[in-house]
Each structure stands twice: as C-alpha cells, then as structure tokens.
Write a protein that holds these residues in place. Structure first.
Motif, PDB file in Angstrom:
ATOM      1  N   SER A  58       0.839  -1.201   0.000  1.00  0.00           N
ATOM      2  CA  SER A  58       0.000   0.000   0.000  1.00  0.00           C
ATOM      3  C   SER A  58       0.870   1.246   0.000  1.00  0.00           C
ATOM      4  N   LEU A  59       0.299   2.318  -0.526  1.00  0.00           N
ATOM      5  CA  LEU A  59       0.979   3.607  -0.587  1.00  0.00           C
ATOM      6  C   LEU A  59       0.028   4.698  -0.117  1.00  0.00           C
ATOM      7  N   PRO A  60       0.524   5.650   0.665  1.00  0.00           N
ATOM      8  CA  PRO A  60      -0.347   6.767   1.043  1.00  0.00           C
ATOM      9  C   PRO A  60      -0.603   7.706  -0.127  1.00  0.00           C
ATOM     10  N   VAL A  61       0.405   7.857  -1.023  1.00  0.00           N
ATOM     11  CA  VAL A  61       0.290   8.768  -2.163  1.00  0.00           C
ATOM     12  C   VAL A  61       1.024   8.160  -3.345  1.00  0.00           C
ATOM     13  N   LEU A  62       0.421   8.272  -4.549  1.00  0.00           N
ATOM     14  CA  LEU A  62       1.089   7.869  -5.788  1.00  0.00           C
ATOM     15  C   LEU A  62       0.815   8.934  -6.837  1.00  0.00           C
ATOM     16  N   ASP A  63       1.901   9.540  -7.336  1.00  0.00           N
ATOM     17  CA  ASP A  63       1.789  10.574  -8.368  1.00  0.00           C
ATOM     18  C   ASP A  63       2.108   9.938  -9.717  1.00  0.00           C
ATOM     19  N   VAL A  64       1.062   9.521 -10.436  1.00  0.00           N
ATOM     20  CA  VAL A  64       1.246   8.870 -11.736  1.00  0.00           C
ATOM     21  C   VAL A  64       1.828   9.844 -12.747  1.00  0.00           C
ATOM     22  N   ASP A  65       1.500  11.116 -12.619  1.00  0.00           N
ATOM     23  CA  ASP A  65       2.010  12.115 -13.569  1.00  0.00           C
ATOM     24  C   ASP A  65       3.538  12.169 -13.532  1.00  0.00           C
ATOM     25  N   GLN A  66       4.129  12.083 -12.340  1.00  0.00           N
ATOM     26  CA  GLN A  66       5.588  12.077 -12.239  1.00  0.00           C
ATOM     27  C   GLN A  66       6.179  10.815 -12.863  1.00  0.00           C
ATOM     28  N   TRP A  67       5.528   9.668 -12.641  1.00  0.00           N
ATOM     29  CA  TRP A  67       6.022   8.428 -13.219  1.00  0.00           C
ATOM     30  C   TRP A  67       5.910   8.440 -14.741  1.00  0.00           C
ATOM     31  N   ARG A  68       4.822   9.017 -15.263  1.00  0.00           N
ATOM     32  CA  ARG A  68       4.664   9.112 -16.712  1.00  0.00           C
ATOM     33  C   ARG A  68       5.793   9.930 -17.324  1.00  0.00           C
ATOM     34  N   ALA A  69       6.147  11.010 -16.668  1.00  0.00           N
ATOM     35  CA  ALA A  69       7.240  11.845 -17.171  1.00  0.00           C
ATOM     36  C   ALA A  69       8.562  11.100 -17.113  1.00  0.00           C
ATOM     37  N   LEU A  70       8.760  10.339 -16.032  1.00  0.00           N
ATOM     38  CA  LEU A  70      10.006   9.593 -15.878  1.00  0.00           C
ATOM     39  C   LEU A  70      10.126   8.498 -16.933  1.00  0.00           C
ATOM     40  N   LEU A  71       9.028   7.744 -17.152  1.00  0.00           N
ATOM     41  CA  LEU A  71       9.070   6.640 -18.106  1.00  0.00           C
ATOM     42  C   LEU A  71       9.177   7.121 -19.547  1.00  0.00           C
ATOM     43  N   ALA A  72       8.770   8.364 -19.782  1.00  0.00           N
ATOM     44  CA  ALA A  72       8.868   8.926 -21.131  1.00  0.00           C
ATOM     45  C   ALA A  72      10.247   9.489 -21.424  1.00  0.00           C
ATOM     46  N   SER A  73      11.110   9.558 -20.412  1.00  0.00           N
ATOM     47  CA  SER A  73      12.435  10.128 -20.605  1.00  0.00           C
ATOM     48  C   SER A  73      13.341   9.157 -21.348  1.00  0.00           C
ATOM     49  N   PRO A  74      14.372   9.643 -22.067  1.00  0.00           N
ATOM     50  CA  PRO A  74      15.277   8.763 -22.819  1.00  0.00           C
ATOM     51  C   PRO A  74      15.961   7.747 -21.908  1.00  0.00           C
ATOM     52  N   GLY A  75      15.988   6.482 -22.357  1.00  0.00           N
ATOM     53  CA  GLY A  75      16.666   5.436 -21.595  1.00  0.00           C
ATOM     54  C   GLY A  75      15.841   4.839 -20.481  1.00  0.00           C
ATOM     55  N   ALA A  76      14.583   5.318 -20.324  1.00  0.00           N
ATOM     56  CA  ALA A  76      13.772   4.816 -19.223  1.00  0.00           C
ATOM     57  C   ALA A  76      13.420   3.352 -19.387  1.00  0.00           C
ATOM     58  N   GLY A  77      13.323   2.878 -20.618  1.00  0.00           N
ATOM     59  CA  GLY A  77      12.948   1.483 -20.837  1.00  0.00           C
ATOM     60  C   GLY A  77      14.124   0.533 -20.910  1.00  0.00           C
ATOM     61  N   ALA A  78      15.344   1.038 -20.766  1.00  0.00           N
ATOM     62  CA  ALA A  78      16.515   0.174 -20.882  1.00  0.00           C
ATOM     63  C   ALA A  78      16.594  -0.781 -19.711  1.00  0.00           C
ATOM     64  N   GLY A  79      17.002  -2.013 -19.975  1.00  0.00           N
ATOM     65  CA  GLY A  79      17.132  -3.003 -18.911  1.00  0.00           C
ATOM     66  C   GLY A  79      18.244  -3.974 -19.225  1.00  0.00           C
ATOM     67  N   ASP A  80      18.425  -5.001 -18.364  1.00  0.00           N
ATOM     68  CA  ASP A  80      19.513  -5.941 -18.537  1.00  0.00           C
ATOM     69  C   ASP A  80      19.016  -7.288 -19.031  1.00  0.00           C
ATOM     70  N   GLY A  81      17.742  -7.356 -19.499  1.00  0.00           N
ATOM     71  CA  GLY A  81      17.201  -8.622 -19.979  1.00  0.00           C
ATOM     72  C   GLY A  81      16.674  -9.499 -18.874  1.00  0.00           C
ATOM     73  N   GLY A  82      16.668  -9.028 -17.634  1.00  0.00           N
ATOM     74  CA  GLY A  82      16.163  -9.810 -16.526  1.00  0.00           C
ATOM     75  C   GLY A  82      14.655  -9.741 -16.434  1.00  0.00           C
ATOM     76  N   ALA A  83      14.137 -10.175 -15.281  1.00  0.00           N
ATOM     77  CA  ALA A  83      12.696 -10.228 -15.084  1.00  0.00           C
ATOM     78  C   ALA A  83      12.092  -8.829 -15.064  1.00  0.00           C
ATOM     79  N   GLU A  84      10.866  -8.730 -15.605  1.00  0.00           N
ATOM     80  CA  GLU A  84      10.119  -7.490 -15.576  1.00  0.00           C
ATOM     81  C   GLU A  84       8.975  -7.623 -14.584  1.00  0.00           C
ATOM     82  N   VAL A  85       8.340  -6.504 -14.278  1.00  0.00           N
ATOM     83  CA  VAL A  85       7.178  -6.545 -13.384  1.00  0.00           C
ATOM     84  C   VAL A  85       6.094  -7.404 -14.022  1.00  0.00           C
ATOM     85  N   ALA A  86       5.617  -8.405 -13.274  1.00  0.00           N
ATOM     86  CA  ALA A  86       4.638  -9.354 -13.804  1.00  0.00           C
ATOM     87  C   ALA A  86       3.290  -9.256 -13.110  1.00  0.00           C
ATOM     88  N   ALA A  87       3.242  -8.666 -11.911  1.00  0.00           N
ATOM     89  CA  ALA A  87       1.980  -8.594 -11.188  1.00  0.00           C
ATOM     90  C   ALA A  87       2.002  -7.440 -10.197  1.00  0.00           C
TER      91      ALA A  87
END
Length: 198
Positions: A38-67
């Motif tokens: 649980s979270l007291p506050v979640l700012d989706v707008d900030q996360w959207r901006a972060l995920l839209a930034s260059p390199g945000a989707g880069a990973g090491d080929g490991g597991a991704e969020v599944a649930a």
C-alpha cells in the motif's frame, strides 16, 4: 525487497522477485517481479514523465514486473486526485489484465474540455456495483444549454456498454453546435430532447 538471481560468470540476472510497499515481500513461484502493498500517495504524472524520458525502458534482460496488488490512499493522475483505490493486475500471454476497485465518484470540474471542445461545467456522481457503474448524475452546463443524464456503464458485458437516460435543453442551437465544433445549420432557436441512449 527479495530477489532470486541467476548467475552466469560474473553476470547476475534477476529471475523472480518481490517488492513490498509497506508490507513484507513474498517471493513468487513464477518468473517476474511482483509488487504488492500500500501507498499513502502515488503521483502517476511524475512516473509518466520519468518513463517517457530517454533510456527509461533500458534493462539488462532480466525479469520485468509481472503482477501488481497495490492499494493507494491518494492517487494523482492527469492533474486529478482520486482516493482509496485498489489495483490488481497481472501480465499474461495476451498482455496485462487488470482490475481497479474504485470508491464512489463525486467529481466537479468548472471548465471541462474534451480535446479542443470547451464543454462548460461538469458534474459526475457514480457508484461502483461490482464491475459495473451506476451513474447517478452526469451534468454539463454551458451558456447555450444543459445536458443531464443518469444510467449505467456495464463493464461486465461483452462488449461493455453504456445505457443512459438523457435530457438536453438548448437555449441557442446555433451557438451550441458551434461549441461542439459542428456546422451550425441553424441560427438561434431553442431545442429540447429527452430519451434513452445505449
């Protein structure tokens, strides 16, 4: 957080993991990362901006969020705030499947816009009923007229459908059509429409 890693030489790759948000992490039996708590506050707008930034989707080929299984006391999204939400989601072969439990909605927007259309004052009151919603009041008020509606949005139907009882009172049809960015066709004139839409 708890993670199970697979090692190949000096390289480690996460195969499964658990992240607890104000909760004890429980390592899942299947591949992927599970997020719960649980979270007291979640700012989706900030996360959207972060995920839209260059390199945000880069990973090491490991597991991704599944649930996800997360309760949020205060959610901010698209400059709006919603309270007491519960999101349950899982990634399957055909993409994500999610269920969002919402409290009753009571929304008032003084200057509501849909795309480039300025639709005046919006009021929305709705109650969840399982996967469906009972719309107690949907109202749009503008200088040229008013729209009042109630009814039901049936998300449980296949395909989902909306049933509304609608009442439209227009004091200036020409200006009303112009506000909707439609050809006027008429000038001035009043109109009253009432009926059911589905």
């Amino acid at each position: 957080a708890r993670f199970q890693r697979r090692y190949a030489g000096d390289r480690a790759t996460v195969e499964r993991g658990a992240i607890g948000l104000r909760a004890e992490p429980r390592l899942p039996s299947q591949r992927g990362i599970h997020l719960h708590g649980s979270l007291p506050v979640l700012d989706v707008d900030q996360w959207r901006a972060l995920l839209a930034s260059p390199g945000a989707g880069a990973g090491d080929g490991g597991a991704e969020v599944a649930a996800l299984d997360v309760a949020v006391a205060n959610l901010k999204v698209f400059d709006r705030r919603l309270n007491d939400l519960h999101l349950v989601a899982a990634q399957g072969r055909n993409g994500w499947h999610a269920r969002l439990d919402l409290p009753a909605l009571d929304i008032q927007v003084e200057h509501f816009e849909y795309g480039e259309k300025k639709l005046g004052r919006l009021e929305l009151a709705a109650q969840p009923e399982g996967r469906d919603w009972r719309i107690e009041k949907l109202a749009l008020a503008m200088p040229e007229g008013t729209l009042l509606a109630d009814g039901r949005w049936q998300a449980s139907a296949s395909p989902p459908r909306t049933q509304l009882n609608v009442k439209l009172d227009v004091s200036n049809a020409g200006r009303f059509l112009a506000r909707l960015q439609m050809p006027e066709g008429v000038r001035g004139a009043t109109a009253r429409l009432q009926g059911a839409l589905s």
